[in-house]
Scaffold this motif. Sequence first.
Motif, PDB file in Angstrom:
ATOM      1  N   ASP A   1      15.743  53.752  32.392  1.00 54.11           N
ATOM      2  CA  ASP A   1      15.686  54.996  31.620  1.00 54.11           C
ATOM      3  C   ASP A   1      16.775  55.052  30.552  1.00 54.11           C
ATOM      4  O   ASP A   1      16.626  55.735  29.537  1.00 54.11           O
ATOM      5  N   ALA A   2      17.892  54.370  30.791  1.00 52.07           N
ATOM      6  CA  ALA A   2      18.982  54.337  29.821  1.00 52.07           C
ATOM      7  C   ALA A   2      18.938  53.094  28.935  1.00 52.07           C
ATOM      8  O   ALA A   2      19.809  52.911  28.078  1.00 52.07           O
ATOM      9  N   GLY A   3      17.936  52.242  29.163  1.00 47.68           N
ATOM     10  CA  GLY A   3      17.825  51.023  28.363  1.00 47.68           C
ATOM     11  C   GLY A   3      18.796  49.944  28.785  1.00 47.68           C
ATOM     12  O   GLY A   3      19.302  49.186  27.936  1.00 47.68           O
ATOM     13  N   VAL A   4      19.071  49.855  30.101  1.00 47.20           N
ATOM     14  CA  VAL A   4      20.002  48.844  30.618  1.00 47.20           C
ATOM     15  C   VAL A   4      19.327  48.083  31.753  1.00 47.20           C
ATOM     16  O   VAL A   4      18.825  48.693  32.710  1.00 47.20           O
ATOM     17  N   TRP A   5      19.349  46.765  31.639  1.00 49.04           N
ATOM     18  CA  TRP A   5      18.797  45.920  32.686  1.00 49.04           C
ATOM     19  C   TRP A   5      19.822  44.845  33.087  1.00 49.04           C
ATOM     20  O   TRP A   5      20.655  44.422  32.281  1.00 49.04           O
ATOM     21  N   ALA A   6      19.737  44.451  34.322  1.00 47.46           N
ATOM     22  CA  ALA A   6      20.475  43.306  34.865  1.00 47.46           C
ATOM     23  C   ALA A   6      21.997  43.388  34.686  1.00 47.46           C
ATOM     24  O   ALA A   6      22.623  42.445  34.193  1.00 47.46           O
ATOM     25  N   PRO A   7      22.621  44.492  35.104  1.00 47.91           N
ATOM     26  CA  PRO A   7      24.089  44.524  35.035  1.00 47.91           C
ATOM     27  C   PRO A   7      24.691  43.627  36.115  1.00 47.91           C
ATOM     28  O   PRO A   7      24.305  43.695  37.289  1.00 47.91           O
ATOM     29  N   GLY A   8      25.602  42.782  35.711  1.00 48.59           N
ATOM     30  CA  GLY A   8      26.180  41.881  36.714  1.00 48.59           C
ATOM     31  C   GLY A   8      27.328  41.057  36.181  1.00 48.59           C
ATOM     32  O   GLY A   8      27.808  41.252  35.069  1.00 48.59           O
ATOM     33  N   HIS A   9      27.752  40.130  36.987  1.00 49.21           N
ATOM     34  CA  HIS A   9      28.896  39.224  36.769  1.00 49.21           C
ATOM     35  C   HIS A   9      30.075  39.986  36.176  1.00 49.21           C
ATOM     36  O   HIS A   9      30.457  39.804  35.015  1.00 49.21           O
ATOM     37  N   ALA A  10      30.658  40.835  37.003  1.00 45.74           N
ATOM     38  CA  ALA A  10      31.693  41.766  36.544  1.00 45.74           C
ATOM     39  C   ALA A  10      33.101  41.218  36.749  1.00 45.74           C
ATOM     40  O   ALA A  10      33.346  40.302  37.552  1.00 45.74           O
ATOM     41  N   SER A  11      34.027  41.794  35.999  1.00 53.96           N
ATOM     42  CA  SER A  11      35.459  41.653  36.269  1.00 53.96           C
ATOM     43  C   SER A  11      36.041  43.055  36.263  1.00 53.96           C
ATOM     44  O   SER A  11      35.375  44.015  35.863  1.00 53.96           O
ATOM     45  N   PHE A  12      37.288  43.177  36.693  1.00 50.66           N
ATOM     46  CA  PHE A  12      37.855  44.514  36.888  1.00 50.66           C
ATOM     47  C   PHE A  12      39.261  44.577  36.290  1.00 50.66           C
ATOM     48  O   PHE A  12      40.073  43.668  36.460  1.00 50.66           O
ATOM     49  N   THR A  13      39.515  45.683  35.600  1.00 53.74           N
ATOM     50  CA  THR A  13      40.820  45.903  35.007  1.00 53.74           C
ATOM     51  C   THR A  13      41.108  47.395  35.045  1.00 53.74           C
ATOM     52  O   THR A  13      40.350  48.162  35.674  1.00 53.74           O
ATOM     53  N   THR A  14      42.181  47.819  34.410  1.00 50.59           N
ATOM     54  CA  THR A  14      42.535  49.236  34.400  1.00 50.59           C
ATOM     55  C   THR A  14      42.907  49.671  32.984  1.00 50.59           C
ATOM     56  O   THR A  14      43.348  48.854  32.155  1.00 50.59           O
ATOM     57  N   ALA A  15      42.745  50.965  32.728  1.00 47.88           N
ATOM     58  CA  ALA A  15      43.309  51.551  31.519  1.00 47.88           C
ATOM     59  C   ALA A  15      44.817  51.672  31.716  1.00 47.88           C
ATOM     60  O   ALA A  15      45.334  51.493  32.824  1.00 47.88           O
ATOM     61  N   ARG A  16      45.514  52.007  30.676  1.00 42.12           N
ATOM     62  CA  ARG A  16      46.969  52.110  30.771  1.00 42.12           C
ATOM     63  C   ARG A  16      47.409  53.234  31.703  1.00 42.12           C
ATOM     64  O   ARG A  16      48.528  53.215  32.217  1.00 42.12           O
ATOM     65  N   ASP A  17      46.535  54.195  31.926  1.00 43.09           N
ATOM     66  CA  ASP A  17      46.890  55.281  32.850  1.00 43.09           C
ATOM     67  C   ASP A  17      46.476  54.976  34.282  1.00 43.09           C
ATOM     68  O   ASP A  17      46.600  55.822  35.167  1.00 43.09           O
ATOM     69  N   GLY A  18      45.980  53.740  34.531  1.00 37.21           N
ATOM     70  CA  GLY A  18      45.611  53.327  35.883  1.00 37.21           C
ATOM     71  C   GLY A  18      44.157  53.530  36.245  1.00 37.21           C
ATOM     72  O   GLY A  18      43.733  53.127  37.339  1.00 37.21           O
ATOM     73  N   THR A  19      43.381  54.137  35.385  1.00 36.90           N
ATOM     74  CA  THR A  19      41.950  54.339  35.678  1.00 36.90           C
ATOM     75  C   THR A  19      41.254  52.991  35.776  1.00 36.90           C
ATOM     76  O   THR A  19      41.374  52.162  34.870  1.00 36.90           O
ATOM     77  N   PRO A  20      40.529  52.717  36.860  1.00 37.61           N
ATOM     78  CA  PRO A  20      39.855  51.420  36.992  1.00 37.61           C
ATOM     79  C   PRO A  20      38.611  51.328  36.113  1.00 37.61           C
ATOM     80  O   PRO A  20      37.880  52.312  35.940  1.00 37.61           O
ATOM     81  N   TYR A  21      38.382  50.135  35.572  1.00 39.58           N
ATOM     82  CA  TYR A  21      37.213  49.868  34.726  1.00 39.58           C
ATOM     83  C   TYR A  21      36.503  48.617  35.216  1.00 39.58           C
ATOM     84  O   TYR A  21      37.144  47.643  35.624  1.00 39.58           O
ATOM     85  N   VAL A  22      35.176  48.655  35.186  1.00 40.09           N
ATOM     86  CA  VAL A  22      34.358  47.487  35.445  1.00 40.09           C
ATOM     87  C   VAL A  22      33.891  46.947  34.094  1.00 40.09           C
ATOM     88  O   VAL A  22      33.439  47.706  33.228  1.00 40.09           O
ATOM     89  N   VAL A  23      34.048  45.649  33.914  1.00 39.06           N
ATOM     90  CA  VAL A  23      33.572  44.965  32.705  1.00 39.06           C
ATOM     91  C   VAL A  23      32.432  44.061  33.156  1.00 39.06           C
ATOM     92  O   VAL A  23      32.610  43.256  34.074  1.00 39.06           O
ATOM     93  N   TYR A  24      31.286  44.145  32.527  1.00 46.39           N
ATOM     94  CA  TYR A  24      30.112  43.426  33.006  1.00 46.39           C
ATOM     95  C   TYR A  24      29.221  43.044  31.829  1.00 46.39           C
ATOM     96  O   TYR A  24      29.407  43.519  30.699  1.00 46.39           O
TER      97      TYR A  24
END
Length: 425
Positions: free
Chosen positions: A358-381
Amino acid sequence: MLFSSLQFASVALFLAAAVNAAPYAAPQLASRGYAVSHGNKVPANLVDPSYRTGARISPGAKAHFRRQAKAVAAAAKHKRACNATTTPDEPTPVPTPEEPTPVPTPEEPAPVPTPDAPTVDPLPQFPATFNNPIKPGGAADPWVIYHQETDMYYLCQSQQGGIVVLPSRDLTAFPEEGPVVWSPPGDLKDLWAPELHFIDGVWYVYVAMDHGDNADHRMYFVGKVTTPDDNWAIDGTVFRYSPNGKLYFVWSGWIDGSHTITQNLYIAEMCSPTEVCSDRVLLHEPNQGWQKSGDSGVNEGPEIIEHNGRYFIVYSAAGSWTDDYCLAFMGIDGGADPMNGANWWRLDDRPVMWSNPDAGVWAPGHASFTTARDGTPYVVYHALDRSGAGWGGRTARTEAFGWNPDGSPGFPRPVGFNVSLPHPA
């Protein structure tokens, strides 16, 4: 950084004094051919034999003795004069030993200068929001790491037959291309999923490569990273397990060369960031239907998240060439031994991040993980922006995520390019 030690050589001083003082010797008269009479030396041939018997001395002898007496008196007078005016040479004085040159006391070694911290420019003014993707053009298996010392994000990618590291102050905006920082030697090729790790102050890149045949894929850093069985291996990652302080290597591999359609997850202990020193242990098999694409069961791209003492392996499941590609996870708690497969729990009934048509996104995967400078976690995929786009349609994206009540990661439903997201703080 290597530090050289200072060595000090001690100096030994040696003092040698030679004393050669010969005793004074008075002149001696020659005694050869003389007999001794009353302390006077008289030529033996002038002694009257009757002298030894009490006979009187002959007139010639008397005259001789008078002459001799005068000579002796003159000699005595000369001797007295000599003794009065001549003193023996002073013996050569024994030189007083000099004070030894003091051995210098080693100075305190100069402190090894600590390299100055890199100069970091002030952050630019970021916009309030951003839209995916975070890099122009295609991007597969995006690995992002934040380095606090340089206040920089680094995106590690396989490009131009080698490895590139793309720097950015902004997690949401990386350049499309960059210089190749490393190229494989010889006939090694097909570089898959490189990762950049900062371990004990040293940067390491881990990457899967082969010799032109997928069956030859193995993990490398600069040398080869493998277990004694030397089986097919891709998508390797490293983590330090704080309960025991050890490093572990986790990757995707085959059982052996005769089972090439099933990729499992394995773990092994590391002796150093570049050496595996144990046999591999099986962690997970893709036995669930949603982790398969046709006959192929796929578990790959494992990454580690630690949160409040809990360790999670977030991995990709199903075929990366299909729309079914997704994220799943498993974990270990309580400081249990990670080399015992039974100590890991598995969430096998569903994925934790999957397609959102529905959002036009398929097959999200092979992620890595980091944080913003304020410590908020982010997934990169990576994901597709159209169904069926396959490997050629993958682009790099990022989104913030949170934590479930039990402390496990709670991932969002992925959003399309048309949705603005809050910019990382």
